[in-house]
Design a protein around this motif. Structure first.
Motif, mmCIF file in Angstrom:
data_model
loop_
_atom_site.group_PDB
_atom_site.id
_atom_site.type_symbol
_atom_site.label_atom_id
_atom_site.label_comp_id
_atom_site.label_asym_id
_atom_site.label_seq_id
_atom_site.Cartn_x
_atom_site.Cartn_y
_atom_site.Cartn_z
ATOM 1 N N ASP A 81 0.812 -1.104 0.009
ATOM 2 C CA ASP A 81 0.142 -0.148 0.074
ATOM 3 C C ASP A 81 0.967 1.394 -0.098
ATOM 4 N N LYS A 82 0.753 1.995 -1.008
ATOM 5 C CA LYS A 82 1.652 3.146 -1.143
ATOM 6 C C LYS A 82 1.371 4.404 -0.132
ATOM 7 N N ASN A 83 0.215 4.358 0.474
ATOM 8 C CA ASN A 83 -0.168 5.105 1.457
ATOM 9 C C ASN A 83 -0.218 4.569 2.867
ATOM 10 N N SER A 84 0.781 3.847 3.081
ATOM 11 C CA SER A 84 0.779 3.044 4.462
ATOM 12 C C SER A 84 0.883 4.001 5.674
ATOM 13 N N LEU A 85 1.986 5.184 5.401
ATOM 14 C CA LEU A 85 2.356 5.945 6.376
ATOM 15 C C LEU A 85 0.934 6.480 6.986
ATOM 16 N N ARG A 86 0.032 6.795 6.260
ATOM 17 C CA ARG A 86 -0.920 7.271 7.201
ATOM 18 C C ARG A 86 -1.757 6.325 8.118
ATOM 19 N N TYR A 87 -1.600 5.011 8.268
ATOM 20 C CA TYR A 87 -2.294 4.068 8.887
ATOM 21 C C TYR A 87 -1.024 3.678 9.831
ATOM 22 N N LYS A 88 -0.105 4.128 9.907
ATOM 23 C CA LYS A 88 1.143 3.691 10.734
ATOM 24 C C LYS A 88 0.747 4.053 12.441
ATOM 25 N N SER A 89 -0.291 4.941 12.575
ATOM 26 C CA SER A 89 -0.712 5.212 13.984
ATOM 27 C C SER A 89 -1.570 4.228 14.439
ATOM 28 N N LEU A 90 -2.052 3.373 13.618
ATOM 29 C CA LEU A 90 -2.869 2.197 14.103
ATOM 30 C C LEU A 90 -2.057 1.158 14.666
ATOM 31 N N PHE A 91 -0.865 1.288 14.446
ATOM 32 C CA PHE A 91 0.017 0.005 15.331
ATOM 33 C C PHE A 91 0.884 0.601 16.431
ATOM 34 N N THR A 92 1.025 -0.225 17.451
ATOM 35 C CA THR A 92 1.756 0.241 18.661
ATOM 36 C C THR A 92 3.184 0.064 18.202
ATOM 37 N N SER A 93 3.921 0.558 19.087
ATOM 38 C CA SER A 93 5.404 0.371 18.990
ATOM 39 C C SER A 93 5.825 -0.979 18.638
ATOM 40 N N ASP A 94 5.057 -2.034 19.366
ATOM 41 C CA ASP A 94 5.649 -3.256 18.860
ATOM 42 C C ASP A 94 5.050 -3.842 17.725
ATOM 43 N N ASN A 95 4.537 -3.144 16.784
ATOM 44 C CA ASN A 95 3.673 -3.509 15.622
ATOM 45 C C ASN A 95 2.712 -4.255 15.597
ATOM 46 N N ARG A 96 1.672 -3.783 16.611
ATOM 47 C CA ARG A 96 0.502 -4.610 16.936
ATOM 48 C C ARG A 96 -0.592 -3.937 16.771
ATOM 49 N N LEU A 97 -1.681 -4.022 16.426
ATOM 50 C CA LEU A 97 -3.066 -3.637 16.360
ATOM 51 C C LEU A 97 -4.148 -4.419 16.767
ATOM 52 N N GLY A 98 -5.081 -3.780 17.667
ATOM 53 C CA GLY A 98 -6.133 -4.721 18.342
ATOM 54 C C GLY A 98 -7.360 -3.843 17.996
ATOM 55 N N ILE A 99 -8.592 -4.583 18.133
ATOM 56 C CA ILE A 99 -9.847 -3.908 17.905
ATOM 57 C C ILE A 99 -10.716 -4.222 19.295
ATOM 58 N N ASP A 100 -10.954 -3.039 19.614
ATOM 59 C CA ASP A 100 -12.014 -2.909 20.885
ATOM 60 C C ASP A 100 -12.882 -4.036 21.147
ATOM 61 N N GLY A 101 -12.977 -4.776 22.242
ATOM 62 C CA GLY A 101 -13.827 -5.919 22.495
ATOM 63 C C GLY A 101 -13.557 -7.123 21.999
ATOM 64 N N MET A 102 -12.371 -7.272 21.194
ATOM 65 C CA MET A 102 -11.969 -8.519 20.763
ATOM 66 C C MET A 102 -10.485 -8.993 21.052
ATOM 67 N N LEU A 103 -10.411 -10.053 20.935
ATOM 68 C CA LEU A 103 -8.969 -10.568 21.480
ATOM 69 C C LEU A 103 -7.922 -10.932 20.349
ATOM 70 N N HIS A 104 -8.351 -10.482 19.080
ATOM 71 C CA HIS A 104 -7.581 -10.592 18.103
ATOM 72 C C HIS A 104 -6.164 -9.893 17.816
ATOM 73 N N ARG A 105 -5.295 -9.876 17.107
ATOM 74 C CA ARG A 105 -4.208 -9.304 16.882
ATOM 75 C C ARG A 105 -3.772 -9.056 15.517
ATOM 76 N N ILE A 106 -3.437 -8.000 14.964
ATOM 77 C CA ILE A 106 -2.930 -7.843 13.604
ATOM 78 C C ILE A 106 -1.509 -7.158 13.568
#
Length: 399
Positions: A81-106
């Protein structure tokens, strides 16, 4: 391009005839985070212990497949994705993303410039009530209790001490064998059923899910989030200093600083339940950064007379010995999701191992109809003499 691949905890995998651009997946994840944070009250059913598996999994599939195509590999995740930088804030410092109320990890796979996301890994988390039932006696020992009535006689270790001191537990295993699943059950049983004061240090929000309200799978435990993985060791000690827990639960102890923090917590009389990556206790002792959790290993030089009585009858001038008291009293190797190897009184077991002995180890597994079975046996046939020589070489190389 590559299709979406499903990988299972038993090692199997399937390639789906579906190609999804990373940009679509990122847009779906951003929408999911915004939607769930704005509708926490409406989504409380995701936290229901009896139904969260189906609701969570179906929801995450919607986020993965919300904008997919089976027509052309050119739209696969490998195009990035050529516009990935705008989504970088979705990920934490250890490169993980979660969704409220769920136990999944991206987690994201970035290119070498750290500007484009080339792929995404979705790890589906599940609350599995009853996952810790085969280990319920060990869960109880975290509080200093010993459950005899609910544990089959075959599971009582020979020569067990009647001392009722709280015992810290370390879960050891490779990724994907259920360490975090067991942690959730430990938390729920200890806090809700045994009414113990528990704090869960949830750096990646993988134990209790993302969002300010933790998933109900951790019971009455209080959950602490850590914004920066590099501060986890500081938060571990600060929680004990300021919040007076009886039990601290921590996932993925992985640095020397975190090992020192765990020792500090244990020395203050707080019981620990933690996880670490490793296949076996024998292999774990070879890890100089983490083996301090079980006392550490050092070498001493002995005289010729003593050297002739070396392990396995070998002439050995250098001997291995445990350097200190283990932070964890019990170690459980997760062989797979239905098999566990239990090392109680791990300090004594390691002393016997380092002296060339063959300590008796307990193995538990789920048999037919999920009946818990156990056997007690030595492990010399599995490990062999080569392990001792390799460990000695590693210890001497550190000097």
């Amino acid at each position: 391009g590559r299709p979406i691949t499903l990988r299972y905890s038993d090692g199997g995998e399937d390639d789906l005839d579906i190609y999804s651009p990373v940009s679509s997946a990122l847009q779906a994840l951003a929408r999911a985070r915004k939607h769930n944070r704005n509708n926490n009250n409406a989504d409380d059913t995701n936290n229901d212990n009896n139904s969260n598996n189906n609701s969570n999994n179906s929801s995450i599939y919607n986020y993965i497949f919300s904008s997919t195509s089976s027509s052309s590999p050119s739209q696969s995740s490998s195009t990035g994705d050529k516009n990935s930088l705008r989504y970088k804030s979705l990920f934490t410092s250890d490169n993980r993303l979660g969704i409220d109320g769920m136990l999944h990890r991206i987690s994201a796979m970035w290119d070498r410039s750290q500007t484009n996301i080339l792929g995404l890994t979705y790890r589906l988390g599940r609350h599995t009530p009853g996952a810790a039932n085969p280990l319920i006696d060990i869960v109880a020992e975290v509080t200093g209790n010993f459950i005899s009535s609910s544990v089959p006689t075959s599971l009582h270790s020979p020569g067990r001490s009647s001392e009722r001191m709280p015992r810290s537990v370390l879960l050891l295993g490779p990724p994907g064998v259920g360490k975090t699943t067991l942690l959730r059950e430990f938390s729920f049983i200890l806090s809700s059923e045994m009414r113990t004061s528990v704090i869960v240090i949830d750096t990646s929000c993988e134990i209790g899910g993302d969002g300010t309200q933790p998933h109900k799978c951790i019971g009455r435990a209080r959950r602490v989030q850590v914004g920066d993985r590099g501060r986890q060791h500081e938060v571990m000690v600060e929680m004990v200093q300021n919040h007076n827990p009886k039990v601290v639960i921590i996932d993925e102890i992985g640095t020397a600083a975190e090992v020192r923090a765990a020792k500090t917590i244990a020395q203050r009389g707080v019981t620990l339940v933690g996880t670490a990556h490793g296949l076996t206790l024998h292999g774990f002792l070879k890890n100089p950064e983490l083996n301090g959790l079980v006392g550490g290993v050092g070498s001493v030089t002995v005289g010729d007379a003593e050297a002739r009585r070396g392990p396995n009858g070998q002439f050995q001038k250098s001997r291995l010995e445990r350097l200190g008291a283990p932070t964890f009293d019990t170690v459980i190797e997760l062989v797979d999701r239905r098999t566990w190897r239990v090392y109680r009184d791990v300090g004594d077991i390691i002393d016997k191992m380092l002296a060339g002995g063959d300590p008796i180890i307990e193995t538990r597994w789920k048999g037919p109809k999920d009946i818990v079975m156990a056997r007690f046996e030595g492990r010399s046939a599995d490990v062999g003499n080569k392990w001792f020589d390799e460990l000695l070489e590693n210890v001497l190389a550190q000097k």
